[in-house]
Write a protein that holds these residues in place. Sequence first.
Motif, short mmCIF file in Angstrom:
data_model
loop_
_atom_site.label_atom_id
_atom_site.label_comp_id
_atom_site.label_asym_id
_atom_site.label_seq_id
_atom_site.Cartn_x
_atom_site.Cartn_y
_atom_site.Cartn_z
N GLY A 106 0.81 -1.20 0.00
CA GLY A 106 0.00 0.00 0.00
C GLY A 106 0.85 1.25 0.00
O GLY A 106 2.07 1.20 0.16
N ASP A 119 -5.61 3.94 9.29
CA ASP A 119 -6.45 3.02 8.52
C ASP A 119 -5.61 2.18 7.56
O ASP A 119 -5.85 0.98 7.39
N ALA A 120 -4.61 2.80 6.93
CA ALA A 120 -3.75 2.07 6.00
C ALA A 120 -3.00 0.97 6.73
O ALA A 120 -2.92 -0.18 6.25
N HIS A 123 -5.53 -1.85 7.65
CA HIS A 123 -5.99 -2.64 6.51
C HIS A 123 -4.88 -3.56 5.98
O HIS A 123 -5.13 -4.73 5.69
N TRP A 130 -3.80 -1.33 0.22
CA TRP A 130 -4.24 0.06 0.43
C TRP A 130 -3.83 0.86 -0.80
O TRP A 130 -2.79 1.48 -0.85
#
Length: 228
Positions: A106, A119-120, A123, A130
């Motif tokens: 990501g 959040d990255a 996830h 991501w």
Amino acid sequence: MTEAPEAIRVLLVDDHPSILWGLEKVVESAAPAMRVVGRARSCGEALKAAQATLPDIVLLDLDLGAESGIDLIPELKALGRCRIVILTGARDSDAKRRAVLAGACGFVHKSASADVIVDAITHVHAGRLWLDSDDVAGMLVAMSSADRAKSQRPRRAADELTPAERKVIGAVAQYPSSPNKIIADALHISGHTLRNHLASIYAKLGVRCRLDLVFYVRDHPLDRLSSA
């Protein structure tokens, strides 16, 4: 009573102390879900920290001064457990393409909010990518353009490479996904010497990382390189 999940272990890699400080504050703000287990400002420091702390996530800047973070990705992946989120300051589709091919999961822009960074990390730790739609589209275009340009990639004269550099290229081609340490050991040189050779090779052949070098040698075997 259910047991609380273990905190996500995060290693921060950036050559700017102020950015490291800010990222640490972001991760700390998400405690107890995640915590910082190490900080590094160079590829060498990052690899040592990763070996010592075994992070779940490495938040990695691609531009580490004279070094490329992309070259560090295979070595981090070789440790077996960490996933890599790239920290970037520019929308460089080519760099993102190479980072994904090397194993990154990501990307987070340096201007992203704390919530986006958290959040990255969450996830990617859960096994998801991501990437936004612009990232995916840009990488597809870049990969297509790279394929069309393969036959146009300029060749450099073989005599620009020293015998030691040719040995390094041969070892990189033989062990394309191996950490630098394994290649250095095979050549009986130090990791520092290997990085110096790679920097010189990149400049002479017009490539930017080990992954590019592997593709270059695949397309232009050394015994076929002609003098300019």
